[in-house]
Design a protein around this motif. Structure first.
Motif, PDB file in Angstrom:
ATOM      1  N   SER A  23       1.023  -1.054   0.147  1.00  0.00           N
ATOM      2  CA  SER A  23      -0.039   0.073   0.111  1.00  0.00           C
ATOM      3  C   SER A  23       1.037   1.332   0.002  1.00  0.00           C
ATOM      4  O   SER A  23       1.718   1.322   0.861  1.00  0.00           O
ATOM      5  CB  SER A  23      -0.970   0.023   1.280  1.00  0.00           C
ATOM      6  OG  SER A  23      -1.611   1.137   1.288  1.00  0.00           O
ATOM      7  N   LEU A  24       0.653   2.098  -0.822  1.00  0.00           N
ATOM      8  CA  LEU A  24       1.731   3.416  -1.049  1.00  0.00           C
ATOM      9  C   LEU A  24       1.758   4.088   0.348  1.00  0.00           C
ATOM     10  O   LEU A  24       2.818   4.440   0.516  1.00  0.00           O
ATOM     11  CB  LEU A  24       1.182   4.329  -2.129  1.00  0.00           C
ATOM     12  CG  LEU A  24       1.700   5.514  -2.195  1.00  0.00           C
ATOM     13  CD1 LEU A  24       3.084   5.282  -2.759  1.00  0.00           C
ATOM     14  CD2 LEU A  24       1.161   6.654  -3.171  1.00  0.00           C
ATOM     15  N   LEU A  25       0.795   4.227   0.955  1.00  0.00           N
ATOM     16  CA  LEU A  25       0.835   5.016   2.363  1.00  0.00           C
ATOM     17  C   LEU A  25       1.550   4.268   3.251  1.00  0.00           C
ATOM     18  O   LEU A  25       1.882   4.889   4.115  1.00  0.00           O
ATOM     19  CB  LEU A  25      -0.466   5.422   2.712  1.00  0.00           C
ATOM     20  CG  LEU A  25      -1.295   6.431   1.767  1.00  0.00           C
ATOM     21  CD1 LEU A  25      -2.542   7.021   2.288  1.00  0.00           C
ATOM     22  CD2 LEU A  25      -0.613   7.684   1.377  1.00  0.00           C
ATOM     23  N   ASP A  26       1.672   2.913   3.073  1.00  0.00           N
ATOM     24  CA  ASP A  26       2.365   2.103   4.016  1.00  0.00           C
ATOM     25  C   ASP A  26       4.260   2.159   3.956  1.00  0.00           C
ATOM     26  O   ASP A  26       4.718   1.744   4.695  1.00  0.00           O
ATOM     27  CB  ASP A  26       2.049   0.686   4.334  1.00  0.00           C
ATOM     28  CG  ASP A  26       0.472   0.409   4.841  1.00  0.00           C
ATOM     29  OD1 ASP A  26       0.166   1.783   5.580  1.00  0.00           O
ATOM     30  OD2 ASP A  26      -0.153  -0.385   4.516  1.00  0.00           O
ATOM     31  N   LEU A  27       4.431   2.596   2.632  1.00  0.00           N
ATOM     32  CA  LEU A  27       5.821   2.625   2.385  1.00  0.00           C
ATOM     33  C   LEU A  27       6.515   3.690   3.280  1.00  0.00           C
ATOM     34  O   LEU A  27       5.936   4.907   3.548  1.00  0.00           O
ATOM     35  CB  LEU A  27       5.976   2.815   0.951  1.00  0.00           C
ATOM     36  CG  LEU A  27       5.536   1.816  -0.199  1.00  0.00           C
ATOM     37  CD1 LEU A  27       5.672   2.212  -1.492  1.00  0.00           C
ATOM     38  CD2 LEU A  27       6.269   0.400   0.167  1.00  0.00           C
ATOM     39  N   THR A  28       7.766   3.481   3.392  1.00  0.00           N
ATOM     40  CA  THR A  28       8.443   4.640   3.877  1.00  0.00           C
ATOM     41  C   THR A  28       8.848   5.621   3.145  1.00  0.00           C
ATOM     42  O   THR A  28       8.974   5.287   2.043  1.00  0.00           O
ATOM     43  CB  THR A  28       9.767   3.888   4.650  1.00  0.00           C
ATOM     44  OG1 THR A  28      10.650   3.411   3.504  1.00  0.00           O
ATOM     45  CG2 THR A  28       9.697   2.829   5.548  1.00  0.00           C
ATOM     46  N   ASP A  29       9.416   6.808   3.445  1.00  0.00           N
ATOM     47  CA  ASP A  29       9.632   7.639   2.588  1.00  0.00           C
ATOM     48  C   ASP A  29      10.871   7.433   1.579  1.00  0.00           C
ATOM     49  O   ASP A  29      11.131   7.770   0.594  1.00  0.00           O
ATOM     50  CB  ASP A  29      10.343   9.091   3.199  1.00  0.00           C
ATOM     51  CG  ASP A  29       9.243   9.787   3.888  1.00  0.00           C
ATOM     52  OD1 ASP A  29       7.966   9.593   3.635  1.00  0.00           O
ATOM     53  OD2 ASP A  29       9.405  10.526   4.562  1.00  0.00           O
ATOM     54  N   LYS A  30      12.023   6.621   2.260  1.00  0.00           N
ATOM     55  CA  LYS A  30      13.028   6.005   1.510  1.00  0.00           C
ATOM     56  C   LYS A  30      12.726   5.042   0.351  1.00  0.00           C
ATOM     57  O   LYS A  30      12.996   5.121  -0.641  1.00  0.00           O
ATOM     58  CB  LYS A  30      13.980   5.045   2.378  1.00  0.00           C
ATOM     59  CG  LYS A  30      15.065   4.659   1.854  1.00  0.00           C
ATOM     60  CD  LYS A  30      16.045   4.092   2.800  1.00  0.00           C
ATOM     61  CE  LYS A  30      17.241   3.525   1.736  1.00  0.00           C
ATOM     62  NZ  LYS A  30      18.591   2.845   2.809  1.00  0.00           N
ATOM     63  N   GLN A  31      11.505   4.203   0.601  1.00  0.00           N
ATOM     64  CA  GLN A  31      10.929   3.245  -0.319  1.00  0.00           C
ATOM     65  C   GLN A  31      10.362   3.959  -1.608  1.00  0.00           C
ATOM     66  O   GLN A  31      10.314   3.592  -2.657  1.00  0.00           O
ATOM     67  CB  GLN A  31      10.055   2.382   0.467  1.00  0.00           C
ATOM     68  CG  GLN A  31      10.636   1.107   1.304  1.00  0.00           C
ATOM     69  CD  GLN A  31       9.697   0.291   2.276  1.00  0.00           C
ATOM     70  OE1 GLN A  31       8.670   1.037   2.873  1.00  0.00           O
ATOM     71  NE2 GLN A  31       9.990  -0.787   2.012  1.00  0.00           N
ATOM     72  N   ILE A  32       9.521   5.074  -0.979  1.00  0.00           N
ATOM     73  CA  ILE A  32       9.072   5.616  -2.137  1.00  0.00           C
ATOM     74  C   ILE A  32       9.850   6.467  -3.254  1.00  0.00           C
ATOM     75  O   ILE A  32       9.869   6.558  -4.338  1.00  0.00           O
ATOM     76  CB  ILE A  32       8.033   6.686  -1.475  1.00  0.00           C
ATOM     77  CG1 ILE A  32       6.749   6.172  -0.813  1.00  0.00           C
ATOM     78  CG2 ILE A  32       7.426   7.801  -2.663  1.00  0.00           C
ATOM     79  CD1 ILE A  32       5.572   7.072  -0.221  1.00  0.00           C
ATOM     80  N   HIS A  33      10.875   6.945  -2.444  1.00  0.00           N
ATOM     81  CA  HIS A  33      11.990   7.709  -3.160  1.00  0.00           C
ATOM     82  C   HIS A  33      12.707   6.639  -4.051  1.00  0.00           C
ATOM     83  O   HIS A  33      13.074   6.919  -5.252  1.00  0.00           O
ATOM     84  CB  HIS A  33      13.081   8.241  -2.121  1.00  0.00           C
ATOM     85  CG  HIS A  33      14.141   8.672  -2.800  1.00  0.00           C
ATOM     86  ND1 HIS A  33      15.493   8.161  -2.492  1.00  0.00           N
ATOM     87  CD2 HIS A  33      14.446   9.750  -3.650  1.00  0.00           C
ATOM     88  CE1 HIS A  33      16.520   8.680  -3.394  1.00  0.00           C
ATOM     89  NE2 HIS A  33      15.857   9.642  -3.859  1.00  0.00           N
ATOM     90  N   GLU A  34      12.780   5.322  -3.713  1.00  0.00           N
ATOM     91  CA  GLU A  34      13.449   4.195  -4.592  1.00  0.00           C
ATOM     92  C   GLU A  34      12.638   4.037  -5.719  1.00  0.00           C
ATOM     93  O   GLU A  34      13.028   3.637  -6.730  1.00  0.00           O
ATOM     94  CB  GLU A  34      13.775   3.104  -3.630  1.00  0.00           C
ATOM     95  CG  GLU A  34      15.042   3.439  -2.819  1.00  0.00           C
ATOM     96  CD  GLU A  34      16.375   3.611  -3.451  1.00  0.00           C
ATOM     97  OE1 GLU A  34      16.508   2.784  -4.520  1.00  0.00           O
ATOM     98  OE2 GLU A  34      16.999   4.622  -3.100  1.00  0.00           O
ATOM     99  N   ALA A  35      11.623   3.925  -5.547  1.00  0.00           N
ATOM    100  CA  ALA A  35      10.396   3.695  -6.460  1.00  0.00           C
ATOM    101  C   ALA A  35      10.334   4.943  -7.492  1.00  0.00           C
ATOM    102  O   ALA A  35      10.226   4.554  -8.726  1.00  0.00           O
ATOM    103  CB  ALA A  35       8.932   3.598  -5.776  1.00  0.00           C
ATOM    104  N   VAL A  36      10.613   6.118  -7.041  1.00  0.00           N
ATOM    105  CA  VAL A  36      10.601   7.320  -8.046  1.00  0.00           C
ATOM    106  C   VAL A  36      11.668   7.467  -8.857  1.00  0.00           C
ATOM    107  O   VAL A  36      11.784   7.875  -9.885  1.00  0.00           O
ATOM    108  CB  VAL A  36       9.985   8.506  -7.183  1.00  0.00           C
ATOM    109  CG1 VAL A  36      10.356   9.741  -8.028  1.00  0.00           C
ATOM    110  CG2 VAL A  36       8.753   8.507  -6.702  1.00  0.00           C
TER     111      VAL A  36
END
Length: 240
Positions: free
Chosen positions: A58-71
């Motif tokens: 779930s996007l909102l469950d990801l950490t900031d670092k994980q979202i950064h890696e996805a982007v």
């Protein structure tokens, strides 16, 4: 390594618009990263596509670092997130799903400090209006009720306002377009129109095929002249 301009992150990829968007982008040869809670909707053929990377969460469950890696390494970020049209989906948590997602993705784009501006495409709704668009008293009353009684409408308004007012049109890292479809339906790609403002009131709206919304998003990603025309704006799309 795939070109940044040919790499797209899609959230809301299993939705009624996100799913055809994924298929159309893959057909055009793009490299996709998608964040989904479940990949059950995807066929074996799609799951085995080497151009598709699935981040199951779930996007909102990801950490900031994980979202950064996805982007990181993406030239395009697309949000097709929306609320399920059920009582729980409309009134349960997270009420600010779209707004929170847009804020977190925008933050990740800034942190990535890409040498080129990242395109951010947000699927929204024709019920969300620009401040300068003229509406009738009846529309004002209905939109007031929706804003205060229906959480998804306020969420969509707030997400669009964040890009329009907080990110703006002179951001160092992000360019954006908010796509506003009218009366979504399921059908194949057909002729459609793109206009600056809704041609009708909310009481006699038009229809928009979800596949057409996906097609317009693909065109925005692929055709730079089209992107230049609509960047920083909130175009309305409807079937011709």
């Amino acid at each position: 390594m795939p070109s940044i301009s040919k790499t797209v992150l899609v959230v809301g990829a299993t939705g009624n618009t996100g799913f055809p968007l994924v298929k159309q982008l893959l057909d055009r040869g793009y490299n996709l990263r998608i964040i989904v809670r479940s990949s059950d909707k995807f066929s074996k053929e799609l799951l085995e596509n080497s151009n598709l990377k699935i981040i199951q969460a779930s996007l909102l469950d990801l950490t900031d670092k994980q979202i950064h890696e996805a982007v990181k390494g993406c030239g395009n970020v697309v949000s097709c997130l929306g609320h399920t049209m059920s009582f729980k989906g409309m009134f349960g948590e997270p009420r600010a799903l779209v707004l929170k997602a847009v804020k977190r993705l925008s933050k990740a784009i800034k942190v990535s400090r890409s040498k080129v501006k990242i395109k951010f495409l947000l699927m929204n709704t024709v019920g969300v209006r620009n401040p300068d668009e003229k509406i009738t008293r009846g529309e004002k009353f209905v939109l007031y009720l929706l804003r205060h009684l229906i959480p998804p409408h306020y969420d969509n308004e707030a997400a669009a306002a964040f890009l329009r007012d907080e990110i703006g049109t002179e951001n160092e890292f992000i360019e954006w377009v908010v796509i506003r479809p009218d009366g979504l339906i399921n059908a194949e790609i057909s002729n459609y129109e793109i206009v600056v403002s809704p041609p009708r009131t909310i009481f006699n709206g038009l229809t928009t095929t979800r596949a057409n919304v996906a097609h317009f998003m693909c065109e925005l990603i692929e055709k730079q002249n089209l992107w230049f025309h609509w960047q920083g704006k909130m175009p309305v799309i409807f079937n011709k």
